[in-house]
Design a protein around this motif. Structure first.
Motif, short mmCIF file in Angstrom:
data_model
loop_
_atom_site.label_atom_id
_atom_site.label_comp_id
_atom_site.label_asym_id
_atom_site.label_seq_id
_atom_site.Cartn_x
_atom_site.Cartn_y
_atom_site.Cartn_z
N ALA A 342 137.40 118.26 5.48
CA ALA A 342 138.31 117.13 5.57
C ALA A 342 139.20 116.73 4.28
O ALA A 342 140.23 116.41 4.47
N TYR A 343 138.60 117.37 3.12
CA TYR A 343 139.23 117.11 1.99
C TYR A 343 140.29 118.28 2.03
O TYR A 343 141.63 117.96 1.52
N LEU A 350 138.37 114.25 -2.68
CA LEU A 350 137.36 115.19 -3.36
C LEU A 350 135.94 114.66 -3.35
O LEU A 350 134.89 115.30 -3.20
N SER A 351 136.14 113.25 -3.79
CA SER A 351 134.63 112.55 -3.75
C SER A 351 133.68 112.50 -2.50
O SER A 351 132.61 112.27 -2.69
N HIS A 352 134.49 112.30 -1.57
CA HIS A 352 133.95 112.41 -0.22
C HIS A 352 133.16 113.49 -0.02
O HIS A 352 131.75 113.34 0.47
N TYR A 353 133.43 114.80 -0.58
CA TYR A 353 132.51 115.93 -0.61
C TYR A 353 131.54 116.00 -1.62
O TYR A 353 130.52 116.10 -1.32
N GLU A 480 141.54 121.08 -9.25
CA GLU A 480 142.78 120.73 -8.77
C GLU A 480 144.01 120.79 -9.84
O GLU A 480 145.12 120.38 -9.57
N GLY A 481 143.82 121.69 -10.82
CA GLY A 481 144.86 121.90 -11.67
C GLY A 481 145.11 120.89 -12.59
O GLY A 481 146.38 120.73 -13.18
N LYS A 482 144.23 119.90 -12.90
CA LYS A 482 144.82 118.79 -14.01
C LYS A 482 144.86 119.07 -15.09
O LYS A 482 144.42 120.04 -15.61
N VAL A 483 145.43 118.34 -15.94
CA VAL A 483 145.49 118.28 -17.45
C VAL A 483 145.18 116.81 -18.19
O VAL A 483 144.98 115.94 -17.21
#
Length: 521
Positions: A342-343, A350-353, A480-483
């Motif tokens: 679903a994500y 993402l928090s749902h998972y 998710e490739g965050k900075v």
């Protein structure tokens, strides 16, 4: 893969000469106990030595192996390896042949360090045979996996067949080998070779249904689910099979005898759509199989929760994952996968998972073991879902660190994107694989063996960045490739890069590579 390597030749020689093979393996063990930092090579050699000891039960060698095993437990206590016990049989004067080897069930901690390698024999090699597959065993073993799971190896039905070659899950005869894969002797040779290398073998058990022209249907049509007087199935789309009816107790006896037959050769059963077969059957089957072999591992392919509800709403019985742990050591993580999907479709966060991992840890029995995976033969390749290399590495490392056993589907270790067809001859394109990613997978397997994750906390330090905290390590995965920075107090060595990592005033700048940091002891 078709060439027989020097190591494979040695392993085959040891199998034919277990006395010599055991002597050499014991010397290897002594050396590796002093030199193997992770314990993975030592564990592999112990499995190999135990197998050879069964074929050469010499009192002196058994005692020597026990002493080495005590040293292994002292040096690598975190491994929780299934303990080998050598016991005297009867009260006669001691002689080598009065000894036998028993392996105790692995506890949940050991199973949670287990890595299973799934193989589709038809499509693993160009030849599509068990003989050809056996030539790849050394490479598979060198990854560090524990089990090799063979997808169904039985003859495939022709009536209603899907595609040219048919689904291996539409089985015509539970008690023989598909001649396209080879002979029964080929199967035994494959198992013997795997065992000689320290690999365990798991086979597929498909007990919800058979092909539409199966031996059982011809000999016992009364053992099948019927609708309006004709054989039927619970899932209309499964058009190449008919479902079995487990209200017939004679069917139970036949199926259990079949399991006992295969248990003489293999070490585990992966049971297809197991929740569709009565739980009481599985409980009794497990008890009966234990009379033949006590250390068989049972893996249930449990199903998506939405599928459970769909079947129940139509009047069919389908067991939940927590129920299945009454009979199975390991269950599929399709309940978590449903939330992950679903994500990935963009329907949920993402928090749902991530939050569901806490629910698993509280809803399931304390000893539960989930089979974690990013791909298998029924779902898309991980490399096709995560096109970005760094995202693929982070998701792969994250999944490896989650509490549970780990599944690798052949080709996943090379980040191959194309999924082999279930119904055609469609060999894995090994040439398209990424050798660097294979080394990364091998590294993750070694790391997994070192982790103590029975007590685990998984959370998002910020959106897109997951943290996995275990007793002896913490993992940081930029999914998710965050900075930016995250709030985390951490200090130690990253087991993936070998670099030291230390937060500053409780803050850590996140990078794009996954981190698994070993806490100082």
């Amino acid at each position: 893969m078709a060439e027989l390597s020097p190591q494979a030749v040695v392993d085959e020689f040891f199998l034919k000469n277990p006395e010599f093979g055991l002597d050499v393996t014991l010397k290897e063990l002594e050396y590796e106990l002093d030199n193997d930092e992770s314990g993975s090579e030592v564990a592999r050699l112990f499995r190999k030595a135990a197998y050879l000891a069964e074929h050469y039960p010499n009192e002196e060698r058994l005692n020597e192996l026990l002493k080495l095993f005590d040293e292994f437990k002292r040096l690598f206590g975190e491994w929780k390896l299934a303990e080998c016990i050598f016991r005297r049989v009867g009260e006669e004067v001691i002689n080598p042949k009065s000894y036998s080897l028993t392996v105790i069930y692995m506890d949940p901690t050991g199973l949670r360090k287990t890595v299973i390698y799934e193989v589709f024999p038809r499509n693993h090699t160009e030849e599509g045979t068990l003989k050809a597959l056996s030539n790849d065993l050394e490479r598979i073993k060198n990854l560090g996996v524990d089990y090799i799971w063979l997808m169904p190896i039985y003859p495939i039905g022709e009536e209603g067949r899907k595609g040219t070659y048919g689904s291996p899950y539409a089985i015509k005869d539970y008690r023989s080998i598909n001649p396209e894969l080879g002979s029964f002797d080929d199967f035994k040779a494959f198992v013997d070779k795997a065992h000689s290398m320290g690999l365990k073998v798991m086979i597929d058990i498909v007990y919800n249904h058979t092909s539409r022209d199966s031996i059982l249907l011809k000999e016992h049509p009364e053992w099948f689910l019927h609708e309006k007087g004709r054989p039927s199935r619970k899932v209309p789309e499964w058009s190449d099979i008919y479902d079995l009816d487990y209200s017939k107790k004679e069917l139970w006896e036949y199926q259990i005898e079949t399991l006992k037959f295969w248990a003489r050769y293999v070490d585990g059963f992966r049971c297809d759509v197991a929740p569709l077969v009565p739980l009481e059957f599985w409980k009794r089957a497990k008890e009966e199989v234990a009379k033949v072999k006590k250390n068989v591992v049972w893996l249930a392919e449990t199903v998506h929760p939405s599928f459970v509800k769909w079947l129940r709403d139509r009047g069919f019985k389908c067991h939940s994952d927590p129920e299945m742990h009454q009979a199975f050591e390991i269950t599929y993580d399709y309940d978590g996968r449903e939330r992950l999907e679903a994500y990935l479709r963009g329907e949920k966060s993402l928090s749902h998972y991530i939050d569901y991992l806490y629910i698993q840890d509280t809803l399931y029995p304390a000893e539960y073991v989930k089979l974690r995976f990013l791909e298998n033969h029924d779902i898309p390749r991980a490399a096709s879902l995560f096109k970005d290399e760094l995202r693929l590495k982070n998701w792969t490392a994250f999944t490896f660190m989650l509490k549970g056993a780990m599944l690798i589907y052949a080709g996943q270790e090379y980040a191959i994107e194309k999924q082999p067809s279930l119904f055609e001859r469609d060999p894995v394109d090994w040439e398209s694989g990424d050798e660097r990613f294979s080394k990364f997978i091998k590294q993750l397997i070694t790391v997994k063996k070192r982790l103590e994750c029975d007590k685990q906390r998984v959370y998002l330090a910020k959106e897109g960045v997951a943290v996995v905290e275990c007793s002896n390590a913490v993992g940081i995965f930029n999914l998710e490739g965050k900075v930016g920075n995250i709030k985390l107090e951490v200090k130690g060595k990253d087991l993936l890069s070998g670099k030291r990592v230390k937060s500053k005033k409780g803050t850590l700048e996140i990078g794009f590579e996954p981190l698994i940091i070993l806490r100082p002891q």
